[in-house]
Write an enzyme that holds these catalytic residues in place. Structure first.
Site, PDB file in Angstrom:
ATOM      1  NE  ARG A  13       5.057  32.323  43.463  1.00 59.06           N
ATOM      2  CZ  ARG A  13       4.119  32.978  42.785  1.00 59.06           C
ATOM      3  NH1 ARG A  13       3.333  33.831  43.404  1.00 59.06           N
ATOM      4  NH2 ARG A  13       3.948  32.776  41.498  1.00 59.06           N
ATOM      5  CG  ASN A  28      14.503  31.724  37.667  1.00 57.85           C
ATOM      6  OD1 ASN A  28      15.451  31.317  37.006  1.00 57.85           O
ATOM      7  ND2 ASN A  28      13.886  32.841  37.381  1.00 57.85           N
ATOM      8  NE  ARG A  61       7.392  32.641  31.844  1.00 56.06           N
ATOM      9  CZ  ARG A  61       6.511  32.276  32.773  1.00 56.06           C
ATOM     10  NH1 ARG A  61       5.802  31.178  32.616  1.00 56.06           N
ATOM     11  NH2 ARG A  61       6.353  33.008  33.849  1.00 56.06           N
ATOM     12  CG  ASP A 102       2.842  32.323  35.391  1.00 58.18           C
ATOM     13  OD1 ASP A 102       3.986  32.205  34.901  1.00 58.18           O
ATOM     14  OD2 ASP A 102       2.113  33.301  35.188  1.00 58.18           O
ATOM     15  CG  ASP A 103       4.984  29.591  40.714  1.00 61.95           C
ATOM     16  OD1 ASP A 103       4.179  30.504  40.412  1.00 61.95           O
ATOM     17  OD2 ASP A 103       5.996  29.791  41.413  1.00 61.95           O
ATOM     18  CG  ASP A 104       0.681  32.295  40.274  1.00 64.86           C
ATOM     19  OD1 ASP A 104       0.810  31.979  39.078  1.00 64.86           O
ATOM     20  OD2 ASP A 104       0.768  33.462  40.684  1.00 64.86           O
ATOM     21  CD  GLU A 124       8.377  36.318  31.329  1.00 62.42           C
ATOM     22  OE1 GLU A 124       7.446  35.693  31.852  1.00 62.42           O
ATOM     23  OE2 GLU A 124       8.703  37.460  31.701  1.00 62.42           O
ATOM     24  CG  ASP A 125       4.573  37.905  29.320  1.00 60.39           C
ATOM     25  OD1 ASP A 125       5.399  38.827  29.208  1.00 60.39           O
ATOM     26  OD2 ASP A 125       3.605  37.963  30.099  1.00 60.39           O
ATOM     27  NE  ARG A 147       3.033  42.888  30.801  1.00 61.18           N
ATOM     28  CZ  ARG A 147       3.544  41.667  30.726  1.00 61.18           C
ATOM     29  NH1 ARG A 147       4.571  41.328  31.498  1.00 61.18           N
ATOM     30  NH2 ARG A 147       3.049  40.766  29.892  1.00 61.18           N
TER      31      ARG A 147
END
Length: 939
Positions: free
Chosen positions: A691, A716, A747, A763-765, A852-853, A896
């Site tokens: 992205r 990634n 991450r 995050d990238d966004d 992962e979070d 999740r």
């Protein structure tokens, strides 16, 4: 004349008053209709008469023949003139329009230039204010440096010896039995900056056993393999601080292994002369460590093979010691190595809940030798002998009666093994033998809240292999050890482990009060002791590797040598060495109303400060109040021995930042970082996958962000970024790191270019304002051990199934997680995520490409026993216009749910803690005058 008219008007008014209103209305209506009709008729007659006269005149006048031609010519000329005039006018109008448009464009350009100049003026004024702040801080730092006259220490160089140990005359056993670290250890080979190098004698190359004896092959192979992973191991004996010799478990060198257990009491297995022949023994064995690790033979006699051997000044490490032979602070008590070589061991442990299990207390064992001896030598005091004998019998009878008592609590006491145990297996002098198999004992312990353990009735023994084995099995199954006779014994690594936080020690005389004491312990304390017991078992007892690492760490801690830094991951750039990415200057989207802080060059967090003095000032206790098994400090230790505070230690420059302690003014507070710690910077850590434009926009928004050390982008994707990308120049270094594979675990890679303790995982966004980021940074500096961020989530018990946990992202008055898509956390947690977190959790993250979070929240809450901190913001976590993200998949939430339940199984309980706490500005929603609103205007 006037009078008659007046009289006439009066008469007329009188007559009108006499006429009825209806007649007046009719007369007015007739007048309004007839008047237009007469007028139209008159005008029509006049128009017809005029037309008739004009026609007659034209018919009687004679015109010239060329009159029409002349008229047409004149009309043509006039039309052409009019057209020429029209064209000229239009041309002039077009010229005037062009001039007008040009003037309008010039006006717009000048207006835009004026606005840009105004913005540039504000920007330059802001930079000037920041420079003033930087100058003031530099002046404060200079003044304090002059006052302290203490320069910053550089990282010390590694100092090691470069010679073999000299040969010295050996000391007689009458002196070596009183050995201590100050008298029998050569500190000159272990400088403070040596790194504590450890040399291992190859058991196959340097045998130290008598003929017919050999060390257990499993231990020999495993020892060399597991010590190979220890960073302190060295192959150069010249620089070694200590020398490790494996001397046990000793077994008869015969083909039938079953005959090796318990039949080797005739000949001492250890050869004294073989020890003295070791090439680096140095005549007296100083700095040597003799390991006698029990694994298959748990008898007390086999556990002590040094009783008839001259070991010189060597340190003895084993599970069985008598009070006379043990040299406290010099020798070391360890647990038998009953587990696997290494790896994850969470599958061995049951769940920690419920707090109360089927049996309140259980015991299984058999006393083979019925006599009770108080001393290794014969004692003539028959009264003392009888007293101990009667006490032992009374304890057994009381426990049998307790099991028969009609009470809600259940007890399981088996004082004879069924079927009977072999006399040569699991026996020792005055020690209780183990009954059944490991599997059968584990089944009972999993159903027991407490596990009863008897101290050796041979009162000169302070520890035995069987005793340590029972402790091992109880902690593995989550049963809290209750040691009867605990005032007599010592447990493994007791110089650094506070065993009273996970076990109960009672003298034998308290046996009648045992039931009351166990019932008096509340459930929350039961769970706390069970959790700490599992932490001790997993970290220090569960495997061969954990045992060896702990032995090395205890010896290193005795010498006050700091641990080595953990290994970091090399940050390999995604670009070639010769490639220079294109950089462009990006404008700041919105100018802040006031200066948020200075723009300074990168300042790294010190990587070694306080490491050499911390053990002196804080001690070496393993556990703090919440059972933290790690010390989180800049050095990032690799071993398990940690100081008592177990908290993050603030690093950074040792001067007071501008505005701190000046009285609560918002302007001064906003010009500095505030808080009670020295000033520092943070690193932004971004994870991205194909992205590119979204990533570039996110990086561009960081331009002008105060206290930003650098930006690290984890690429990634297997496909490298386009060489034509224009990377924004934000005034701070931007590192694009290539990931080995596509994984969300990346991450939290502990990269070697992360130079600050504070990490902002984004995050990238994600879109965060500068003032929001700095507010979160301020809050994190006051909660350094927690995750501090913006998007909150919580977990909940499924009331429908009553068997699982659910992940929930709905609006709620409480939270238990803060997503790491926009959160601050300590750099050390990145190392723990990869070095301590069970591999099964990272594998599950890769399987689902998710969670992962959640795993990081589990880890932090498990270590600190504290919930995360959410800070207030005005932002939206979603990114309008961004490509499809993983969190928008339909299966995202189902995965999740599964992650939370799997992670709780791995940890053995649910470590997440709920909280209703949220951090806001101190003046949040406070009605104050407008001119006083200087603290965090964004809220």
């Amino acid at each position: 004349m006037v009078l008659p008219l007046v009289e006439y008007g009066k008469d007329l008014c009188q007559k009108l008053t006499q006429i009825k209103l209806s007649r007046i209305v009719i007369m007015v209506f007739i007048i309004l209709i007839l008047t237009p009709l007469f007028t139209h008729f008159y005008l029509s007659n006049i128009e017809r008469s005029s037309s008739h006269i004009t026609h007659s005149a034209h018919s009687h006048i004679d015109l010239p023949e060329d009159f029409n031609a002349m008229k047409e010519t004149d009309l043509r000329v006039g039309v052409e003139e009019l057209l020429r005039i029209k064209g000229s006018v239009l041309s002039e109008l077009r010229d005037m329009e062009r001039k007008r448009q040009k003037l309008l464009l010039e006006i717009q350009t000048y207006t835009k230039n004026i606005e840009e100049l105004k913005q540039e003026l504000v920007h330059q004024q802001t930079n000037l204010n920041r420079l003033k702040i930087s100058v003031e801080q530099a002046q404060v730092a200079q003044r304090e440096a002059l006052q302290q006259n203490t320069p910053d220490l550089a990282l010390p160089k590694r100092l090691t010896v470069d010679e073999y140990p000299p040969v010295l005359p050996s000391l007689p056993p009458s002196l070596t039995k009183f050995c201590q670290m100050f008298s029998c250890f050569d500190h000159s080979r272990c400088s403070l900056t040596s790194g504590f190098p450890v040399y291992l004698y190859d058991p196959d190359q340097f045998p130290v056993m008598n003929d017919g004896w050999d060390v257990d092959g499993f231990l020999k192979t495993t020892l060399k393999q597991t010590l190979g992973y220890n960073p302190h191991l060295t192959n150069d004996p010249k620089e070694a601080c200590i020398f490790i010799v494996l001397v046990g478990e000793a077994l008869k060198d015969v083909d039938d292994v079953s005959e090796n257990v318990g039949n080797h009491l005739n000949l001492p297995p250890l050869d004294s002369n073989a020890l003295k022949r070791l090439p680096y023994w140095g005549g007296d064995g100083r700095n040597h460590v003799l390991l006698n690790l029990a694994r298959r033979d748990l008898t007390a006699t086999s556990g002590d093979i040094f009783s008839s051997v001259d070991t010189g000044r060597a340190i003895l490490v084993q599970s069985t010691f008598s009070a006379r032979a043990f040299r406290a602070g010099f020798d070391l008590i360890v647990s038998p190595v009953l587990g696997p070589p290494g790896g994850d061991v969470w599958q061995e442990c049951p769940q920690m809940l419920p707090a109360r299990r089927k049996y309140l207390l259980s015991f299984q064992g058999e006393m083979k030798n019925k006599e009770i001896v108080t001393h290794p030598s014969n004692i003539d005091d028959s009264d003392l002998y009888k007293e101990h004998t009667e006490l032992g019998k009374f304890i057994i009878e009381h426990l049998k009666d307790l099991a028969k008592t009609d009470t809600a609590d259940k007890f399981l006491f088996e004082f004879e093994c069924v079927p009977a145990s072999d006399d040569n297996i699991n026996t020792g002098p005055q020690d209780w033998a183990l009954c059944g198999t490991d599997s059968s004992r584990r089944t009972v312990l999993k159903d027991s809240t407490y596990a009863l353990i008897f101290a050796p009735t041979y009162t000169d023994l302070i520890t035995t292999t069987l005793l340590q084995a029972r402790i091992y099995e109880a902690l593995r199954s989550g049963a809290i050890p209750v040691i009867l006779g605990g005032d007599q014994i010592r447990l493994a690594y007791d110089e650094v482990i506070q065993w009273r936080r996970l076990a109960i020690f009672l003298p034998r005389a308290r046996v009648t009060e045992l039931h009351f004491l166990l019932r008096a312990i509340p459930d929350e304390d039961v769970l706390l002791m069970r959790r700490q017991g599992r932490l001790v078992w997993e970290r220090y007892l569960a495997s061969v590797q954990s045992t060896l690492d702990t032995i090395v760490a205890v010896l290193r801690d005795r010498l006050n040598i700091p641990p080595l830094p953990v290994d970091t991951v090399a940050a390999l750039s995604v670009f070639n060495e010769t490639f220079q990415p294109i950089q462009v200057t990006v404008p700041v989207e919105t100018e802040q109303e006031e200066s948020l802080g200075p723009l300074e060059p990168p300042y790294n967090s010190p990587a070694f400060r306080r490491n050499y003095s911390l053990a002196l000032t804080q001690g070496h206790e393993l556990w703090n109040d919440w059972g933290d098994p790690f010390r989180l400090y800049p050095a990032l230790p690799t071993d398990p021995l940690l100081p008592s505070d177990a908290k993050f230690l603030g690093s950074g420059r040792g001067f007071r930042p501008i505005g701190q302690g000046q009285g609560g003014a918002g302007k001064e507070f906003s010009e500095a970082l505030g808080g009670n710690n020295p000033r520092e910077q943070f690193t932004v850590l971004l994870l991205t996958y194909e992205r590119e434009q979204v990533l570039l926009d996110s990086i561009g928004r960081l331009r002008g962000l105060p206290y930003l050390n650098s930006v690290v982008v984890v690429w990634n994707s297997p496909r490298p970024p386009s060489p034509e990308l224009k990377w924004p120049d934000i005034g701070a270094p931007v590192h694009v790191v290539k990931a080995a594979r596509n994984s969300l675990n990346n991450r939290f890679l502990p990269l070697d270019n992360l130079q600050t303790e504070a990490i902002l995982s984004v995050d990238d966004d994600a879109h965060l304002r500068h003032d929001e980021i700095l507010f979160g940074f301020r809050v994190w500096r006051e909660h350094r051990e927690r995750i501090v961020g913006f998007p909150g989530r919580y977990h909940a018990w499924d009331v429908n199934t009553q068997s699982s946990w659910l992940y929930n992202s709905n609006y709620s008055c409480e939270l238990s997680m803060v997503l790491t898509g926009a959160a601050f956390l300590h750099r050390h947690y990145l190392h723990l995520y990869w070095k301590w977190l069970p591999q099964a959790i990272r594998d599950k993250v890769d399987e689902y490409m998710n969670c992962e979070d959640i795993a990081m929240n589990f880890l932090v809450s498990h270590i600190t026993r504290l919930p995360p901190v959410k800070v207030t913001s005005r932002w939206t976590f979603r990114c309008p216009g961004c490509p499809q993200s993983l969190s928008e998949d339909d299966t995202h939430f189902q995965e999740r749910h599964k992650c939370i339940n799997f992670f709780s199984q791995v940890f053995g309980y649910m470590p997440l803690l709920n909280t209703q706490y949220r951090a806001d500005s101190i003046l949040f929603k406070t009605r104050i005058p407008h001119d006083k609103q200087k603290c965090f205007k964004f809220i």
